[in-house]
Structure formats: structure tokens, C-alpha cells
Write a protein that holds these residues in place. Sequence first.
Motif, mmCIF file in Angstrom:
data_model
loop_
_atom_site.group_PDB
_atom_site.id
_atom_site.type_symbol
_atom_site.label_atom_id
_atom_site.label_comp_id
_atom_site.label_asym_id
_atom_site.label_seq_id
_atom_site.Cartn_x
_atom_site.Cartn_y
_atom_site.Cartn_z
ATOM 1 N N ASN A 68 2.405 -3.840 15.069
ATOM 2 C CA ASN A 68 2.033 -2.456 15.375
ATOM 3 C C ASN A 68 3.138 -1.489 14.955
ATOM 4 O OD1 ASN A 68 -0.370 -3.351 16.496
ATOM 5 N ND2 ASN A 68 0.467 -3.459 18.568
ATOM 6 N N PHE A 69 4.382 -1.925 15.110
ATOM 7 C CA PHE A 69 5.518 -1.093 14.695
ATOM 8 C C PHE A 69 5.531 -0.893 13.178
ATOM 9 C CE2 PHE A 69 10.059 -1.343 13.225
ATOM 10 C CZ PHE A 69 10.369 -0.005 13.458
ATOM 11 N N ILE A 70 5.212 -1.956 12.432
ATOM 12 C CA ILE A 70 5.140 -1.846 10.962
ATOM 13 C C ILE A 70 4.098 -0.803 10.570
ATOM 14 C CG2 ILE A 70 4.407 -3.064 8.867
ATOM 15 C CD1 ILE A 70 7.172 -3.894 9.620
ATOM 16 N N GLN A 71 2.944 -0.833 11.239
ATOM 17 C CA GLN A 71 1.896 0.154 10.960
ATOM 18 C C GLN A 71 2.395 1.562 11.286
ATOM 19 O OE1 GLN A 71 -1.104 -0.481 9.484
ATOM 20 N NE2 GLN A 71 -1.307 1.745 9.422
ATOM 21 N N TYR A 72 3.149 1.690 12.372
ATOM 22 C CA TYR A 72 3.740 2.982 12.751
ATOM 23 C C TYR A 72 4.675 3.488 11.654
ATOM 24 C CZ TYR A 72 6.975 6.136 15.233
ATOM 25 O OH TYR A 72 7.762 7.193 15.599
ATOM 26 N N CYS A 73 5.466 2.593 11.075
ATOM 27 C CA CYS A 73 6.417 2.989 10.018
ATOM 28 C C CYS A 73 5.697 3.415 8.741
ATOM 29 C CB CYS A 73 7.379 1.836 9.718
ATOM 30 S SG CYS A 73 8.534 1.483 11.058
ATOM 31 N N ILE A 74 4.575 2.757 8.461
ATOM 32 C CA ILE A 74 3.779 3.159 7.303
ATOM 33 C C ILE A 74 3.329 4.607 7.455
ATOM 34 C CG2 ILE A 74 1.607 2.779 6.057
ATOM 35 C CD1 ILE A 74 1.874 -0.207 6.773
ATOM 36 N N GLU A 75 2.878 4.941 8.669
ATOM 37 C CA GLU A 75 2.313 6.276 8.913
ATOM 38 C C GLU A 75 3.384 7.344 9.097
ATOM 39 O OE1 GLU A 75 -0.090 5.560 12.328
ATOM 40 O OE2 GLU A 75 -1.479 4.218 11.269
ATOM 41 N N ASN A 76 4.518 6.993 9.733
ATOM 42 C CA ASN A 76 5.496 8.009 10.090
ATOM 43 C C ASN A 76 6.668 8.119 9.119
ATOM 44 O OD1 ASN A 76 4.931 9.164 13.059
ATOM 45 N ND2 ASN A 76 4.220 7.062 12.934
ATOM 46 N N PHE A 77 7.009 7.021 8.440
ATOM 47 C CA PHE A 77 8.102 7.051 7.474
ATOM 48 C C PHE A 77 7.602 6.969 6.030
ATOM 49 C CE2 PHE A 77 10.788 4.945 10.982
ATOM 50 C CZ PHE A 77 11.190 6.185 11.469
ATOM 51 N N GLN A 78 6.275 6.884 5.863
ATOM 52 C CA GLN A 78 5.661 6.779 4.524
ATOM 53 C C GLN A 78 6.234 5.613 3.715
ATOM 54 O OE1 GLN A 78 6.653 10.206 5.615
ATOM 55 N NE2 GLN A 78 4.629 9.955 6.553
ATOM 56 N N LEU A 79 6.446 4.492 4.374
ATOM 57 C CA LEU A 79 6.959 3.296 3.691
ATOM 58 C C LEU A 79 5.769 2.455 3.224
ATOM 59 C CD1 LEU A 79 9.872 2.386 6.162
ATOM 60 C CD2 LEU A 79 10.015 3.675 4.016
ATOM 61 N N THR A 80 5.244 2.816 2.080
ATOM 62 C CA THR A 80 4.027 2.170 1.574
ATOM 63 C C THR A 80 4.240 0.701 1.226
ATOM 64 O OG1 THR A 80 4.571 3.007 -0.640
ATOM 65 C CG2 THR A 80 3.067 4.329 0.705
ATOM 66 N N ALA A 81 5.486 0.297 0.990
ATOM 67 C CA ALA A 81 5.775 -1.113 0.675
ATOM 68 C C ALA A 81 5.376 -2.032 1.819
ATOM 69 C CB ALA A 81 7.264 -1.278 0.373
ATOM 70 N N LEU A 82 5.287 -1.476 3.019
ATOM 71 C CA LEU A 82 4.962 -2.290 4.192
ATOM 72 C C LEU A 82 3.498 -2.727 4.221
ATOM 73 C CD1 LEU A 82 6.932 -0.238 6.890
ATOM 74 C CD2 LEU A 82 7.555 -2.482 5.960
ATOM 75 N N ARG A 83 2.642 -2.064 3.452
ATOM 76 C CA ARG A 83 1.213 -2.421 3.477
ATOM 77 C C ARG A 83 1.003 -3.861 3.020
ATOM 78 N NH1 ARG A 83 -0.018 3.089 1.275
ATOM 79 N NH2 ARG A 83 -0.690 4.341 3.066
ATOM 80 N N SER A 84 1.625 -4.249 1.905
ATOM 81 C CA SER A 84 1.456 -5.613 1.402
ATOM 82 C C SER A 84 2.161 -6.619 2.318
ATOM 83 C CB SER A 84 2.003 -5.730 -0.022
ATOM 84 O OG SER A 84 3.385 -5.390 -0.068
ATOM 85 N N ILE A 85 3.247 -6.190 2.973
ATOM 86 C CA ILE A 85 3.947 -7.071 3.913
ATOM 87 C C ILE A 85 3.064 -7.341 5.122
ATOM 88 C CG2 ILE A 85 5.923 -7.159 5.509
ATOM 89 C CD1 ILE A 85 7.490 -5.570 3.331
ATOM 90 N N MET A 86 2.351 -6.312 5.580
ATOM 91 C CA MET A 86 1.446 -6.457 6.724
ATOM 92 C C MET A 86 0.311 -7.424 6.429
ATOM 93 S SD MET A 86 1.366 -4.881 9.784
ATOM 94 C CE MET A 86 -0.236 -4.153 10.103
ATOM 95 N N SER A 87 -0.203 -7.391 5.212
ATOM 96 C CA SER A 87 -1.386 -8.190 4.872
ATOM 97 C C SER A 87 -1.047 -9.629 4.518
ATOM 98 C CB SER A 87 -2.139 -7.542 3.705
ATOM 99 O OG SER A 87 -1.301 -7.454 2.560
ATOM 100 N N ALA A 88 0.220 -9.932 4.257
ATOM 101 C CA ALA A 88 0.604 -11.290 3.860
ATOM 102 C C ALA A 88 0.758 -12.188 5.089
ATOM 103 C CB ALA A 88 1.919 -11.252 3.090
ATOM 104 N N PRO A 89 0.297 -13.444 5.019
ATOM 105 C CA PRO A 89 0.473 -14.359 6.150
ATOM 106 C C PRO A 89 1.950 -14.703 6.330
ATOM 107 C CG PRO A 89 -0.425 -15.532 4.246
ATOM 108 C CD PRO A 89 -0.427 -14.075 3.895
ATOM 109 N N PRO A 90 2.454 -14.699 7.575
ATOM 110 C CA PRO A 90 3.867 -15.042 7.815
ATOM 111 C C PRO A 90 4.185 -16.458 7.335
ATOM 112 C CG PRO A 90 2.874 -14.063 9.776
ATOM 113 C CD PRO A 90 1.760 -14.338 8.820
ATOM 114 N N THR A 91 5.308 -16.593 6.594
ATOM 115 C CA THR A 91 5.695 -17.903 6.068
ATOM 116 C C THR A 91 7.205 -17.999 5.943
ATOM 117 O OG1 THR A 91 5.572 -19.400 4.169
ATOM 118 C CG2 THR A 91 5.331 -17.044 3.718
ATOM 119 N N ALA A 92 7.728 -19.208 6.149
ATOM 120 C CA ALA A 92 9.171 -19.431 6.009
ATOM 121 C C ALA A 92 9.567 -19.683 4.560
ATOM 122 C CB ALA A 92 9.593 -20.615 6.870
ATOM 123 N N GLU A 93 8.600 -20.054 3.716
ATOM 124 C CA GLU A 93 8.852 -20.368 2.302
ATOM 125 C C GLU A 93 9.989 -21.382 2.123
ATOM 126 O OE1 GLU A 93 7.117 -16.830 -0.443
ATOM 127 O OE2 GLU A 93 9.260 -16.740 -0.064
#
Length: 620
Positions: free
Chosen positions: A462-487
Motif C-alpha cells: 500500500n505504501f508503494i502505491q502511495y509513493c506512485i501517487e504522491n511522489f510520481q515514482l512511475t518505476a514502482l508500477r512494474s515493481i508492484m506487479s512483479a511477484p516477490p522473488t529472491a532470485e
Amino acid sequence: MPVLHRNVRYNCRVIFLNKKILLIRPKISLANAGNYRELRWFTPWNKARHVEEYFLPRIIQEVTGQETVPFGDAVLATKDTCLGAEICEELWAPNSPHIEMGLDGVEIFTNSSGSHHVLRKAHSRVDLVNSATAKNGGVYILANQKGCDGDRLYYDGCAMISMNGETVAQGSQFSLDDVEVLVATLDLEDVRSYRAEISSRNLAASKVNPYPRVKVNFALSCSDDVAVPTCMPIQWRHHSPEEEISLGPACWLWDYLRRSNQAGFLLPLSGGIDSSATACIVYSMCHQVCLAVKNGNADVLADARKIVSDETYVPEDPREFCRRIFTTCYMASENSSQDTCNRAKLLAEQIGSCHISLNIDAAVKAIVGIFSMVTGRTPRFSVYGGSSRENLALQNVQARIRMVVAYLFAQLTLWTRGVPGGLLVLGSANVDESLRGYLTKYDCSSADINPIGGISKTDLKNFIQYCIENFQLTALRSIMSAPPTAELEPLVDGQVAQTDEADMGMTYAELSIYGKLRKIAKAGPYSMFCKLINMWKEICTPREVASKVKHFFRMYSINRHKMTTLTPSYHAENYSPDDNRFDLRPFLYNTTWSWQFRCIDEQVSKLEKKEGISLVEDVD
């Protein structure tokens, strides 16, 4: 302040007026749970409504001209009103002193509080203060500490003044200002008329055991203030949890940075939600610093100049300030995908951090090569036929090498640029992963401090979504949609095949529930099972619930030892597993939980048998 009275150490408020001490009021209810251990240092004052003589130290006598002062449970009687004092925990106690003091005619209550921030806690604090004056009438003045306590806690200010059940003044929360003064003009006649209407209160007041009164030759009002306008009730403005994450840990980081005499932060940035959220908190900190400087905060400006080693510097642009004090580092291996590399790089560009991309394969191969040279055997990943033990060991090597590389760059990065100082290494393991033990001991979760270590994965999303809207950090959109992984395992056709939730055997949403039941509800395996069969009755059978609960407790107990080396984290959640002082549980458990699991199995059999009878009845 701590006061030694008759060889007993008490936690006290020292109340003074014009260089004269009026009263030393010792604390009655001590905080001794969760993050607090007051009974280790202090003794509560157990003599209700009792006052003794306190002989002042000579150094104080020389200033005040007094030899002795009152010490104990008393109130102050001025020419026009009566004031009482509560200290922090006493507001939260079931038998708060303000109840009896209010019945005895005390009209103004003051509280010097040390209440730390927890997500969504401000509501409780405000409700307690307002309810204190709603039932009994009166004015309540709450002052709260601000800043980092040198540990995991952050005190968020949030001072307030309440009268007759309504807030009339609200202080700021998460400010970088060291001191804030909150004022309100109120009419004591409003308190008196409010109380006069409460018949039950007046009946109780007529029978109250009176408090000792310290007479004060002073008045809070004057005879010609009749026309002075008074403050009206206001609606409390609460921050959303996302705003709290953006501001609280950011202020904590700033306090830690300026007091540690370091030159900034280094963060291993993986391109996932957790490390990206940590980066956003640092970016939010830069916003707060620039805003404070713009508003004329000379202390913040002086601290910023000291950190960047430039006496003429003025932080005006958050991205520019971020570049000076924040280094991000993407540490790739042969198991890393190009997508995560690109996501990390794009986020770094948008927040302005100084970004480094490097590859750790040579170091990993060197470490594994040493092992092979000594033993004559080479471990393999499970996808290549290796055992689960080989697979885990190879993952751990990569994770631990990243920690070593992070500290190397933290110490020498600024040196390569000809800038003095070192960097604090930031960790980014969330509270749920720590609870489950889904981290490698001494990997990138091992750092100097961790701003998200007390925050759940759900809140971080939810905080990431907040940063997208309030800080205009569009790079976070693809980070939000990616499944969490340790790689940490090999890619399949260039794509990530490993995911966190599959590795853990549980979802982050489930982990949050387990954590709250384990810590807040004090539930062991059987109690948790009993609660979850009702909570999850629409989605899981009792046998499925039993399997989930058993798996959680096995993993929790196997990995509990990791909490002993957990990076100091911002305390933001009441189910934090941090064993430093908050969660004082064993770190060695019998992982079979034989008695508890047997009770669960017996209950499952009973429920299934009962369910079978019900199905037969339905068919009949």
C-alpha cells in the motif's frame, strides 16, 4: 527525571515556577511490557495521596533557595484552579489517576508522555485523552516526546489539548523540529458547568478521598480576560498508514544519520518491493529535510551541511540531496533477471540516488571453488539434480556475499569520489519475513539499521502505491506487479522460476494473521488453530487449517534463532518478532510441537466426524 528519595529511585516529574520547585511527583504506574522495562530502573510510588519532605541536593538549593520540597502524590492549587499530573503509562492504566483527581476538583490534567509510534496507534492515544475528559470533564494537556530514542523506537510528538471530551488543539506528528509548543485559550467555567450536569460524577465526588494540595501563589487567568476568545473543538486529522510509513521511518532515519556522524546510506536495491520501499523512505526523508530547511529550521540545515561536508550547502531539491547522501547497489548473479536490474536502475534514476550495478558471480564461484578444492565435491542446484541441502547452501552463499560486498562499498564508495565519511548499510527484510525466518542469517537482511523491519508486506504494498501517487515514482508500477522473488535459483528460459510465497509455503497475507495471533493474541499452535477454523471456515477445511498452522510453527521454531542477530529495525508493528527487548521468547524450541500438534489432530478428527454426521443428516 530520576530522583533518589530515601535511597529508592523514582521516575518523577519535577514541577517548578519562577526558580522554585513546587512539587516532585513520582510515577505511580510503570510501563513494564513490550518495549519497556521501567521496573528494571525505577520503583513505583505506592503511597496514594501521601506527601513527604524531600531534601534537595546542595547544588539545587543554591539555585532555588529551598531546603526541602513536597514529594509524593499531590496536586497544585492555584488562585483560580487546580492542576494534577499524570505520567505517560498512567493514562493507559485501568485506574488512571485523572479519575480520582477529577472527582476531587482537579480541572487541568497535564501528562508528560513517552509514547512511541506504532502504525494506527494515534487513534488510541487520542481516544484515551478525549474519553478522560468526556466522562469527568476537565482540560487534558498531553505532551509527547519527539525523535529517535537511540534504539528501535520513534516518538512521534502528536501533542494535544482536550476539553470536555473534544480536541481543541492538535500538534504535528513526525516533524523534524526538536521542540513544538502547543497553545489553547480555554474557559474554566465551561469545565465547571459541564461537570455540574453529571449527577453520577457529583455523587462520586462528594465521597472522594481528597488529595494533598500544594498552594501556589499564582493565577492562570486574570480579572479582565472575559472578552478573550476561546478555542473551538477541532476534528483530529489522522495520517493514513501509508503516510505514517512515509513519515515515521523517514524521521527515524534522519535522527539516526545525524547522530551517528555518518555521511549517508547504502542500500542493496534488488528491484523488489521491500528494498524499493526502503529506497522510497530515504527519498521521503530527503523531502522532509528540504521542507524543514525551507521552513527555516536552522538545526536541520546545520546537520545537512555536516553530513555532506559542505558549510555552504542548502538542500532544496530532494533528488539532488538524495544523490549526495544515498547510494543504491544492484548486485547481480547468473540467477538475476534483466527485469529486476532494469527496475532497480529506473527507480534509482527517479529518486536521484547514486546507483551502482555489479556482478557477484566471480566471488560466488571463488567461495564454492574453495569448498570443492577441500572436499572434492561440488554442490548443485536442485534443478540440476542437487539435494535440497545443496540447493539451500548455494543460495546462502550468494546472499551472504552480497552482505560482504555491501559493507565494502559502504566503507569505500565515498573514498573513491574523494568525499570523506562512510555510509550506513540499510536492510530491507519486512516483519513477516522475519517472523517466518525467510531470510539468510548474515545476508543483506544483516545491516546497520532497517527502516521496514517492523512493517508488514501488505502495508508495504500500500505504501508503494502511495509513493506512485504522491511522489510520481512511475518505476514502482512494474515493481508492484512483479511477484516477490529472491532470485537465488537458476532462471528457466531467462525467466524467474522462484517466488517467495512458494518458497515459504504460505502467503504474506497469511503470515500477517499468524503474526498477530502469535504475539498480540498470545496464541500457541492449538489456540491459533481454534481461532483460524472460524476465521477461515469459508475457504479452508479444519484439516487444511491444521496443516497451515503446523507448517507455520515448524518454520517459526526452526528459524527463531535468526531473531538474535536481526538488524535493529524501526518498531512499527505490535507483532514484531524482534527479541532485543520486545519479544522476549526462547530462540530454541522443540520443533515437533508434539503435544500441541496432537491436540490439533484430535480436534480435527472430532470436527470431521461431526461434519460427517451432519452430511448424513442432510442426505436423509
